[in-house]
Design a protein around this motif. Structure first.
Motif, short mmCIF file in Angstrom:
data_model
loop_
_atom_site.label_atom_id
_atom_site.label_comp_id
_atom_site.label_asym_id
_atom_site.label_seq_id
_atom_site.Cartn_x
_atom_site.Cartn_y
_atom_site.Cartn_z
N SER A 12 -40.40 -54.72 -29.30
CA SER A 12 -41.85 -54.67 -29.19
C SER A 12 -42.48 -53.87 -30.33
CB SER A 12 -42.21 -54.10 -27.83
OG SER A 12 -43.56 -53.84 -27.75
N SER A 13 -41.81 -52.80 -30.75
CA SER A 13 -42.33 -51.98 -31.85
C SER A 13 -42.30 -52.75 -33.17
CB SER A 13 -41.55 -50.68 -31.98
OG SER A 13 -40.29 -50.94 -32.56
N MET A 14 -41.52 -53.84 -33.21
CA MET A 14 -41.48 -54.68 -34.41
C MET A 14 -42.36 -55.92 -34.25
SD MET A 14 -37.49 -54.42 -35.58
CE MET A 14 -36.71 -54.84 -34.02
N GLY A 15 -43.17 -55.94 -33.22
CA GLY A 15 -44.04 -57.09 -32.97
C GLY A 15 -43.29 -58.27 -32.39
N ALA A 16 -42.17 -57.99 -31.71
CA ALA A 16 -41.33 -59.05 -31.16
C ALA A 16 -41.03 -58.75 -29.68
CB ALA A 16 -40.04 -59.14 -31.96
N HIS A 17 -40.13 -59.52 -29.08
CA HIS A 17 -39.64 -59.22 -27.74
C HIS A 17 -38.18 -59.64 -27.68
CE1 HIS A 17 -39.92 -63.51 -26.84
NE2 HIS A 17 -41.19 -63.50 -27.20
N LEU A 18 -37.47 -59.24 -26.64
CA LEU A 18 -36.08 -59.66 -26.50
C LEU A 18 -36.03 -61.18 -26.47
CD1 LEU A 18 -34.60 -57.07 -23.94
CD2 LEU A 18 -33.79 -57.47 -26.28
N MET A 19 -34.96 -61.72 -26.98
CA MET A 19 -34.87 -63.17 -27.16
C MET A 19 -34.94 -63.96 -25.85
SD MET A 19 -31.78 -65.36 -28.78
CE MET A 19 -32.06 -67.09 -29.09
N VAL A 20 -35.64 -65.09 -25.93
CA VAL A 20 -35.77 -66.00 -24.80
C VAL A 20 -35.04 -67.29 -25.16
CG1 VAL A 20 -37.44 -67.43 -23.56
CG2 VAL A 20 -37.92 -64.99 -23.95
N ILE A 21 -34.21 -67.79 -24.23
CA ILE A 21 -33.43 -69.00 -24.51
C ILE A 21 -33.83 -70.10 -23.52
CG2 ILE A 21 -31.10 -70.00 -24.66
CD1 ILE A 21 -30.09 -67.11 -25.28
N HIS A 22 -34.36 -71.19 -24.04
CA HIS A 22 -34.78 -72.30 -23.18
C HIS A 22 -34.08 -73.62 -23.49
CE1 HIS A 22 -37.73 -70.18 -20.91
NE2 HIS A 22 -38.49 -69.89 -21.94
N SER A 23 -33.15 -73.60 -24.47
CA SER A 23 -32.48 -74.86 -24.80
C SER A 23 -31.09 -74.60 -25.35
CB SER A 23 -33.30 -75.62 -25.85
OG SER A 23 -33.24 -74.94 -27.09
N GLU A 24 -30.27 -75.65 -25.35
CA GLU A 24 -28.91 -75.55 -25.88
C GLU A 24 -28.96 -75.26 -27.38
OE1 GLU A 24 -26.54 -78.61 -24.25
OE2 GLU A 24 -24.68 -77.80 -25.10
N GLU A 25 -29.99 -75.79 -28.07
CA GLU A 25 -30.14 -75.55 -29.52
C GLU A 25 -30.32 -74.07 -29.79
OE1 GLU A 25 -31.92 -77.98 -27.92
OE2 GLU A 25 -30.76 -79.67 -28.71
N GLU A 26 -31.17 -73.42 -28.98
CA GLU A 26 -31.41 -71.99 -29.17
C GLU A 26 -30.16 -71.17 -28.85
OE1 GLU A 26 -36.24 -72.02 -28.35
OE2 GLU A 26 -34.89 -71.54 -26.70
N GLU A 27 -29.46 -71.55 -27.78
CA GLU A 27 -28.21 -70.87 -27.40
C GLU A 27 -27.18 -71.02 -28.51
OE1 GLU A 27 -27.34 -69.08 -24.74
OE2 GLU A 27 -25.15 -69.17 -24.68
N ASP A 28 -27.06 -72.24 -29.05
CA ASP A 28 -26.10 -72.48 -30.14
C ASP A 28 -26.46 -71.70 -31.39
OD1 ASP A 28 -24.66 -74.13 -28.53
OD2 ASP A 28 -25.39 -76.01 -29.43
N PHE A 29 -27.74 -71.68 -31.72
CA PHE A 29 -28.18 -70.97 -32.93
C PHE A 29 -27.82 -69.49 -32.84
CE2 PHE A 29 -31.35 -67.95 -34.41
CZ PHE A 29 -31.14 -68.06 -35.77
N ILE A 30 -28.19 -68.86 -31.73
CA ILE A 30 -28.02 -67.40 -31.65
C ILE A 30 -26.54 -67.03 -31.58
CG2 ILE A 30 -28.26 -67.04 -29.12
CD1 ILE A 30 -29.83 -64.88 -31.94
N THR A 31 -25.74 -67.79 -30.84
CA THR A 31 -24.33 -67.42 -30.71
C THR A 31 -23.57 -67.59 -32.03
OG1 THR A 31 -23.84 -69.62 -29.83
CG2 THR A 31 -24.20 -67.85 -28.23
N LYS A 32 -24.13 -68.40 -32.94
CA LYS A 32 -23.48 -68.56 -34.25
C LYS A 32 -23.68 -67.33 -35.13
CE LYS A 32 -23.04 -73.51 -34.88
NZ LYS A 32 -24.09 -74.34 -34.27
N ASN A 79 -35.76 -71.74 -15.99
CA ASN A 79 -35.38 -73.13 -15.71
C ASN A 79 -33.89 -73.20 -15.40
OD1 ASN A 79 -34.79 -75.84 -15.74
ND2 ASN A 79 -35.83 -76.29 -17.68
N GLU A 80 -33.56 -73.38 -14.16
CA GLU A 80 -32.17 -73.39 -13.67
C GLU A 80 -31.29 -74.35 -14.46
OE1 GLU A 80 -29.31 -71.73 -11.85
OE2 GLU A 80 -31.21 -71.27 -10.81
N SER A 81 -31.86 -75.49 -14.90
CA SER A 81 -31.02 -76.47 -15.61
C SER A 81 -30.90 -76.18 -17.11
CB SER A 81 -31.52 -77.89 -15.37
OG SER A 81 -32.91 -77.94 -15.35
N ALA A 82 -31.52 -75.10 -17.60
CA ALA A 82 -31.34 -74.68 -19.00
C ALA A 82 -30.81 -73.26 -19.02
CB ALA A 82 -32.64 -74.81 -19.78
#
Ligand SMILES: *[C@@H]1O[C@H](CO)[C@@H](O)[C@H](O)[C@H]1NC(C)=O
Ligand SMILES: *[C@@H]1O[C@H](CO)[C@@H](O)[C@H](O)[C@H]1NC(C)=O
Ligand SMILES: *[C@@H]1O[C@H](CO)[C@@H](O)[C@H](O)[C@H]1NC(C)=O
Length: 225
Positions: free
Chosen positions: A127-147, A176-179
């Motif tokens: 928050s002090s950097m103008g951001a928030h903890l990461m939010v994951i709503h798709s497999e693409e986002e999960e794949d990107f971050i874990t890489k 979203n339970e399915s994501a």
């Protein structure tokens, strides 16, 4: 002889003397005309100078206000360096930027911390950097971050239990339970109310005690210029 000479002289004198003052007045007149012309051209020159100056002043003040605007933007953003990519949004060229050390993906920028903190401290740091903890709503986002994460470490994401297994994302977007990408058997304990991404046999989510000191992943919207 002398008479004629005299006469000639006198006529000469007569003929000579009148034109002399005439010449004088003529030069006087041309001098007047010349100075008038000089005055007019000087006035025109002054007017032109004034116009030029005002144009210069207007462009300068515009530039200055632009500079001020830019300064304000930079001040608001607080980042010393940004990495920008130019792209086309319909008909317009846009610069999409992420601060230095942040990774761009889709319309967001991501930052992974190397130092460890509790879940709420981690959220405060984002928050002090103008951001928030990461939010994951798709497999693409999960794949990107874990890489871009280190398999040995666990990273807090912006998911927590508001009580009785009611999952809340920090940005208020619906859970979203399915994501979801829980590890098999997770979440397991009701008192483990904060969520991490970590690597077991593969990458997945795990619930942990919120005071555990762990790394984290921050997310912010890309900055468009
Ligand atoms: C975190 O550590 C990795 C290597 O261990 C390094 O490449 C990276 O720049 C570090 N990130 C920060 C923000 O210090
Ligand atoms: C920018 O920096 C100031 C002072 O260093 C700080 O108070 C403020 O919270 C920062 N803003 C952001 C968005 O990081
Ligand atoms: C929930 O996630 C699934 C799988 O990604 C997606 O198809 C669905 O549209 C999502 N539902 C909502 C309400 O976002």
């Amino acid at each position: 002889m002398t008479h004629t000479l005299n006469k000639l002289d006198s006529t000469d004198m007569d003929a000579d003397s009148p034109p002399a003052p005439q010449k004088k007045t003529r030069t006087h007149e041309s001098c007047h005309r010349f100075s008038k012309l000089l005055l007019i051209s000087f006035i025109i020159f002054l007017l032109l100078l004034k116009m030029l100056l005002s144009v210069a002043l207007i462009t300068l003040s515009k530039k200055y206000s632009q500079l001020l605007d830019e300064k304000e933007i930079i001040k608001e953003l607080n980042y010393t360096e940004m990495f920008c990519i130019m792209s086309w949004a319909s008909e317009y060229k846009v610069w999409s930027c992420c601060p230095k050390d942040w990774k761009p993906f889709s319309s967001h920028c991501y930052f992974t911390s190397n130092d460890s903190a509790s879940w709420s401290e981690s959220e405060e740091k984002c928050s002090s950097m103008g951001a928030h903890l990461m939010v994951i709503h798709s497999e693409e986002e999960e794949d990107f971050i874990t890489k871009i994460l280190i398999p040995k470490a666990a990273y807090y994401i912006g998911l927590s239990d508001a009580g009785h297994r009611q999952w809340r994302w920090v940005d208020q977007t619906p859970y979203n339970e399915s994501a979801t990408f829980w590890h098999p058997g997770e979440p397991n304990y009701g008192h483990e109310q904060c969520i991490t991404v970590n690597h077991r046999y593969s990458w997945g989510w795990n619930d942990v005690l919120c005071y555990s000191k762990l790394r984290s992943a921050c997310q912010m919207n890309k900055i468009y210029l």
